[in-house]
Design an enzyme around this catalytic site. Structure first.
Site, PDB file in Angstrom:
ATOM      1  N   HIS A   1       0.842  -1.205   0.000  1.00 38.57           N
ATOM      2  CA  HIS A   1       0.000   0.000   0.000  1.00 38.57           C
ATOM      3  C   HIS A   1       0.875   1.252   0.000  1.00 38.57           C
ATOM      4  O   HIS A   1       0.538   2.243  -0.648  1.00 38.57           O
ATOM      5  CB  HIS A   1      -0.931   0.008   1.216  1.00 38.57           C
ATOM      6  CG  HIS A   1      -2.139  -0.866   1.046  1.00 38.57           C
ATOM      7  ND1 HIS A   1      -2.079  -2.229   1.107  1.00 38.57           N
ATOM      8  CD2 HIS A   1      -3.442  -0.553   0.796  1.00 38.57           C
ATOM      9  CE1 HIS A   1      -3.296  -2.734   0.911  1.00 38.57           C
ATOM     10  NE2 HIS A   1      -4.143  -1.730   0.713  1.00 38.57           N
TER      11      HIS A   1
ATOM     12  N   HIS B   1       1.727  -3.557   9.450  1.00 36.63           N
ATOM     13  CA  HIS B   1       3.144  -3.392   9.130  1.00 36.63           C
ATOM     14  C   HIS B   1       3.942  -2.779  10.268  1.00 36.63           C
ATOM     15  O   HIS B   1       3.390  -2.093  11.133  1.00 36.63           O
ATOM     16  CB  HIS B   1       3.306  -2.451   7.929  1.00 36.63           C
ATOM     17  CG  HIS B   1       2.847  -3.045   6.641  1.00 36.63           C
ATOM     18  ND1 HIS B   1       3.612  -3.927   5.919  1.00 36.63           N
ATOM     19  CD2 HIS B   1       1.690  -2.899   5.946  1.00 36.63           C
ATOM     20  CE1 HIS B   1       2.952  -4.289   4.831  1.00 36.63           C
ATOM     21  NE2 HIS B   1       1.773  -3.686   4.828  1.00 36.63           N
TER      22      HIS B   1
HETATM   23  C1  LIG Z   1      -4.639  -8.793  -5.459  1.00 41.90           C
HETATM   24  C2  LIG Z   1      -3.937  -7.585  -5.908  1.00 41.90           C
HETATM   25  C3  LIG Z   1      -4.113  -7.158  -7.316  1.00 41.90           C
HETATM   26  C4  LIG Z   1      -3.174  -6.846  -5.095  1.00 41.90           C
HETATM   27  C5  LIG Z   1      -2.891  -7.165  -3.677  1.00 41.90           C
HETATM   28  C6  LIG Z   1      -2.849  -5.878  -2.947  1.00 41.90           C
HETATM   29  C7  LIG Z   1      -2.442  -6.108  -1.516  1.00 41.90           C
HETATM   30  C8  LIG Z   1      -3.345  -6.829  -0.637  1.00 41.90           C
HETATM   31  C9  LIG Z   1      -1.244  -5.645  -1.112  1.00 41.90           C
HETATM   32  C10 LIG Z   1      -0.708  -5.820   0.259  1.00 41.90           C
HETATM   33  O1  LIG Z   1      -0.455  -4.562   0.779  1.00 41.90           O
HETATM   34  P1  LIG Z   1       0.377  -4.409   2.107  1.00 41.90           P
HETATM   35  O2  LIG Z   1       1.719  -4.996   1.834  1.00 41.90           O
HETATM   36  O3  LIG Z   1       0.444  -2.934   2.345  1.00 41.90           O
HETATM   37  O4  LIG Z   1      -0.370  -5.111   3.186  1.00 41.90           O
END
Ligand SMILES: CC(C)=CCC/C(C)=C/COP(=O)(O)O
EC number: 3.1.3.-
Length: 265
Positions: A184, A226
């Site tokens: 994110h 995180h």
């Molecule tokens: C399924 C798709 C297309 C993307 C996953 C996006 C996601 C869940 C990312 C994790 O984000 P963090 O590392 O910030 O938790």
């Protein structure tokens, strides 16, 4: 570290050595022993006629540096775990700011990969200008590059999410069980830099875009998803990814096939 995860992470740092063998001490002993053997330090009772101290051998001098680096990294990790635990005030419904959790989860969706990918594809399908299509095509490329790089680094580093995190995220990939770097945060930095460079926005809107990115990053730690370093590195990576996208900018000149293919849809 107060929490289970913090404690475990500390333990794993310590247990990577044989029990009772502290590498710092081992290194120091290794560095000291030749010195003592050679009698470099003036010993009590040693006469003034003693030979001047012999210079340290090369390997002993270099050996001190990694231990300093190790101590610095371990201290940073300790601060990271401690601060992340302190800031994880929305990690659960019963946490001190638990009532803010729904709002944080809404922010989470605003930075999720799926709405960004679907939104970009939808705008591409509706776009009727070459310029608009070019920008959107590059945004799509940026989002895919981001997903790929984050998955690659998560799979390589395999840092577990904080122990206080509840794994109740909206659509995840298998590597999303790992936390470094925050996907994110990379997306927030990448997309906001992209928007600021390619959309003509009034100043208040530009400020809003930057605020959104910053608050989204902070919310990752507040939700307990995180540690602070995951988000900090995520911002850095997302910012750098934009430079890569800008450098490889796709246009009808350097990628005519891509644009023609899209045009025929
Ligand atoms: C399924 C798709 C297309 C993307 C996953 C996006 C996601 C869940 C990312 C994790 O984000 P963090 O590392 O910030 O938790």
């Amino acid at each position: 570290g107060g929490g289970g995860g913090g404690r475990f992470e500390f333990q794993s740092l310590l247990s990577s050595r044989a029990p009772g063998l502290d590498p710092t001490c081992t290194r120091l002993r290794a560095s000291e022993s030749p010195v003592h053997r050679r009698g470099s330090f003036p010993l009590a009772g040693a006469g003034p006629s003693q030979a001047p101290p012999a210079p340290l051998p090369e390997e002993d001098r270099m050996d001190l540096n990694p231990s300093f680096l190790g101590i610095a990294l371990r201290s940073l990790l300790a601060i990271d775990l401690w601060l992340s635990k302190k800031l994880g005030v929305c990690a659960g419904e019963s946490s001190s700011w638990g009532s803010m959790r729904p709002l944080m989860k809404l922010l989470e969706i605003s930075g999720h990969g799926i709405p960004w990918l679907l939104g970009t594809l939808y705008c591409l399908s509706r776009s009727d200008s070459w310029a608009g299509r070019e920008v959107l095509m590059n945004l799509l490329f940026a989002l895919l590059l981001d997903l790929l790089l984050v998955a690659l680094i998560k799979g390589l580093v395999r840092r577990r999410r904080p122990a206080h995190n509840q794994m109740d995220m909206f659509v995840t990939l298998s590597v999303d069980k790992y936390s470094f770097p925050s996907g994110h945060a990379t997306r927030a930095a990448l997309v906001s830099r992209f928007i600021l460079n390619h959309l003509v926005l009034a100043i208040p809107l530009r400020v809003l875009v930057v605020l959104w990115a910053f608050i989204l990053g902070l919310s990752r730690v507040m939700l307990g998803r995180h540690n602070v370093t995951d988000v900090a590195f995520g911002f850095f990576l997302g910012y750098t990814q934009y430079s890569i996208v800008d450098y490889c900018w796709l246009s009808p000149h350097n990628a005519p096939v891509l644009f023609l293919l899209w045009n025929q849809q």
